[in-house]
Design an enzyme around this catalytic site. Sequence first.
Site, PDB file in Angstrom:
ATOM      1  N   GLU A 260      -5.868  -2.923  -1.343  1.00 13.45           N
ATOM      2  CA  GLU A 260      -6.442  -4.276  -0.325  1.00 13.45           C
ATOM      3  C   GLU A 260      -7.178  -5.404  -1.277  1.00 13.45           C
ATOM      4  OE1 GLU A 260      -5.609  -1.867   0.591  1.00 13.45           O
ATOM      5  OE2 GLU A 260      -4.557  -1.077   2.398  1.00 13.45           O
TER       6      GLU A 260
ATOM      7  N   TRP B 269     -21.002  15.000  11.419  1.00 12.36           N
ATOM      8  CA  TRP B 269     -20.421  14.960  10.832  1.00 12.36           C
ATOM      9  C   TRP B 269     -20.677  15.517   9.482  1.00 12.36           C
ATOM     10  CZ3 TRP B 269     -19.404   8.596  10.355  1.00 12.36           C
ATOM     11  CH2 TRP B 269     -18.909   7.722  11.374  1.00 12.36           C
TER      12      TRP B 269
ATOM     13  N   LYS C  93     -16.207  16.383  12.931  1.00 19.02           N
ATOM     14  CA  LYS C  93     -16.793  16.490  13.895  1.00 19.02           C
ATOM     15  C   LYS C  93     -17.117  17.568  13.863  1.00 19.02           C
ATOM     16  CE  LYS C  93     -15.711  11.251  14.007  1.00 19.02           C
ATOM     17  NZ  LYS C  93     -15.019  10.317  14.308  1.00 19.02           N
TER      18      LYS C  93
ATOM     19  N   THR D 279       0.916  -0.913  -0.084  1.00 20.65           N
ATOM     20  CA  THR D 279      -0.036  -0.181  -0.022  1.00 20.65           C
ATOM     21  C   THR D 279       1.105   1.217  -0.031  1.00 20.65           C
ATOM     22  OG1 THR D 279       0.019  -0.002   2.245  1.00 20.65           O
ATOM     23  CG2 THR D 279      -1.264  -1.251   1.471  1.00 20.65           C
TER      24      THR D 279
END
Lengths: 540, 540
Positions: free
Chosen positions: A330, A440, A435, A185
């Site tokens: 992934e 959110w 936040k 990654t």
Amino acid sequence: MLSTMQDAPLSIAQLLRHGSTVHGGAEVVTWTDAGPQRRSYAEVGRRCAALAHALRGLGVTGDERVATFMWNNAEHLEAYLAVPSMGAVLHTLNIRLFPEQLVHVANHAEDHVIIVDPTLIPLLAPQLPQLTTVKHVIVTGDSTAGLEVPEGVQVHTYEALIADQPTEFDWPEVDERSAAAMCYTSGTTGDPKGVVYSHRSIYLHSMQVCMTEGPGLKQGDRALAVVPQFHAMSWGLPYAAFMIGASLIMPDRFLQPAPLAELIAAERPTFAAAVPTIWLGLHQYLEQKPQDISYMKEVLIGGSAVPPSLMHVFENEHGVSVLHAWGMTETSPLGSVARPPAGSEGDDRWRYRYTQGRFPASVQARLVDDAGEVVPNDGSSIGELEVRGPWITGSYYGVDAPDKFDNGWLRTGDVGSITPDGYLTLTDRTKDIIKSGGEWISSVDLENAVMGHPDVLEAAVIGVPDEKWDERPLVAVVLREGSAATVDSLRDFLSDKVAKWQLPENWTVVSEVPKTSVGKFDKKRLRSQYHDGGLDVTRI
Amino acid sequence: MLSTMQDAPLSIAQLLRHGSTVHGGAEVVTWTDAGPQRRSYAEVGRRCAALAHALRGLGVTGDERVATFMWNNAEHLEAYLAVPSMGAVLHTLNIRLFPEQLVHVANHAEDHVIIVDPTLIPLLAPQLPQLTTVKHVIVTGDSTAGLEVPEGVQVHTYEALIADQPTEFDWPEVDERSAAAMCYTSGTTGDPKGVVYSHRSIYLHSMQVCMTEGPGLKQGDRALAVVPQFHAMSWGLPYAAFMIGASLIMPDRFLQPAPLAELIAAERPTFAAAVPTIWLGLHQYLEQKPQDISYMKEVLIGGSAVPPSLMHVFENEHGVSVLHAWGMTETSPLGSVARPPAGSEGDDRWRYRYTQGRFPASVQARLVDDAGEVVPNDGSSIGELEVRGPWITGSYYGVDAPDKFDNGWLRTGDVGSITPDGYLTLTDRTKDIIKSGGEWISSVDLENAVMGHPDVLEAAVIGVPDEKWDERPLVAVVLREGSAATVDSLRDFLSDKVAKWQLPENWTVVSEVPKTSVGKFDKKRLRSQYHDGGLDVTRI
């Protein structure tokens, strides 16, 4: 009760055999200084056999790692096919890693051989003395000019190495669950982590790439793979192309808009794949130098969310349909693909296409909230996306990462909602969501809204500390040259597009948004720049 | 080196879960006396759970066999999905088997439960006393009227059985190589032999059905499955439809041209699958009662070779493209599919479409001659077709059949050639090819040539003994009503279409060609008729 089915493994050798015979007339085209260089899949098949013999000659046995440090080109395709087919493991090194990361991953994977393009020698050579397991460096082409190597390392040219080798190889039958290839990654947090693909996972993923609900790659397509082979296996295109008989068009190092436009004009791809940044750049170039690209019927875009404005501009101005998709290293990487349901029309159709799309039967997806509970797929409940399936990683190579997994499911770090009919809309990364006062705010939604302004080239939004609300959004914008837009006018532009309490008060105009090695907005760096006082912020 | 991929099995439960949620709005339509009966995939999912609970209640555990003796309909689809998903094994009984064959296969498979359609009770009931392992008979619908069963066998109605069951089921995670379903070959020679499909083989096969090079089934398609669910798993359509979100249109027992035409008009399928006989019948019907069927864009035809004339008539007169394919019960059944290469045009394109097509990457194919040597894929060398792959059988259930396998490859009994780019042309069955004076004459080529005559409805060719040449062809023709054609005029018609030495001298006009239980020409019966003197043969 046992089935009576044959125990025939899914393998890369099977793809190689099939593509180089049944589709022997398909071709891989590599762009060079001198224009296109062509090679038929039949010829690729023969060269793969020769490469495997040569690698055996260098002592590559068992599951030893053969690394590549290469652009997208025919030789990289040969390594993709030959290395796993001989039972060894392909390790695609990301040429954009920081030097210390490159050293880490090559040593961690214990690479035995590295194949490198001549133009990338300057990036690799300084690190070679620290690569403790590398015994051979193979330079593509005919010359190793400019490469000095530490003692104990042998240097070869690719062409000389394969020149006198047999052009057939008795590919071993492998356990389909054994390692075929690995990719680390890009590691925005901590060391890069290795994902090890199996023959099975790559094979199944290739089938999905050729399924009608997926990218739908088909025989006779000419697929332009801009997405690098060193990044998430070029989204599986090289393997899928060999499976289905699509030709591949490889840009090598010519990734800037001008040569890309030239390559497109010359090779007339019917399909292409790249991250949004590439398509933005191409569009801006074509505004200056108009050119018909409508034979490129569909372009697959993923890697980061696609701004709706980009989808419209490609469809309306260039006659090219943008297919939005989601995935990650992934996930091999194909997760969801935004094909709208049959029969949907007009705005409804567009709304489906803006999403990250639907998952195929092979990939299960669920959303999990802060408390670890699965939330319903009702189109409004928000949670972290978790996925499960035969081409999804269940661990990382040689490191423990328990926080990345949840009882057999991969935690993606992406936050969003899923409709009852399976369409995923990502609103943010778990680490990027803002936040504000217990609510959110999606940084991505704000970015898309700002990028809808005709004078905005790029916009990145991060959360910055706020005494009253804990966090509030900060917008970093790149304006079109000569634009008269101001942060006040941009905020006005947003006022009827986002909820009032979400309207950002912090703005900064920058010359470019910092990017990661794979071209995504590097919000970590943007946050440091903010905290170090490196951004000139206007508070409205 | 181990891969890091998740160990997620390929399973029917995954198809069921996916289709009944993400594609919950797709539907299965069953044709009835009273017109269409509709059921959404969401509802099918709930009923599958209820059926699994009900079967558990009847003592179905482990890999016990649940048989079906049914037409194509929604309940059959539910059995397809629920039985393997609960870990049991679906056994589709061929309703056209001779009684003694039916008894043999049900006992050989040790069927525990049989689900039967009310209209098929008369065919099943007489054999029930001999079915030694059957403990439960479930009649679809609400009534068991007319069914008398031996002592020790319990009778249930399907609807009462599932009525009060829970509509969710905790599907067990299975080993993907375990048995999911079984189907016996129609057994033209000796007892029918059982092929046992695994979860893995069915799953992979379903992906192939939805791949661009395969039938290309897609989300939103309305697939008319005329090919019976008791025959080679209805060519995989029920599973593939659940995987991709295509609706299914099931004709139940209404397989005659008139109701089929009515069903097509009412339900507007976009895709359909059946053996050539069905399409011939439909075409003849539509000649009398014209009707637009052009929304049925593509029909998949296999089971026996498709006469080119049939392909042209569907394309030219009905606007329907015929997709020719080859497979058998032993191959799940999808083997090769005749999609022409991209870019081919005109006659060239047709020549590709006449063939049995190309094999996908997952199915390896080779030709083997009488001496057991592999012959080249050069388009002219002839051999017996052998295949290998993850959805090809490697044995038969509970019987040895060494002559059917060749070192891990299935011997198909089909004879033909393969071009360098992979197109298969079958010329005959090993047992049907005519050996005349040391040369092979293809019975199928002759049949196609004769069927090209406008007055010929059907033509079957067999080899009959000949003193001089060992064997010579005999043509059995069915003429259009009122036709003035004679065997002499038919032979003249052939004279510029086949090599002179192949021109048949033996002819017989019959009212119909005998057919097997699945609608293929029954050449074994034709040969007995000939040997018993039951054919009126003209020798020219």
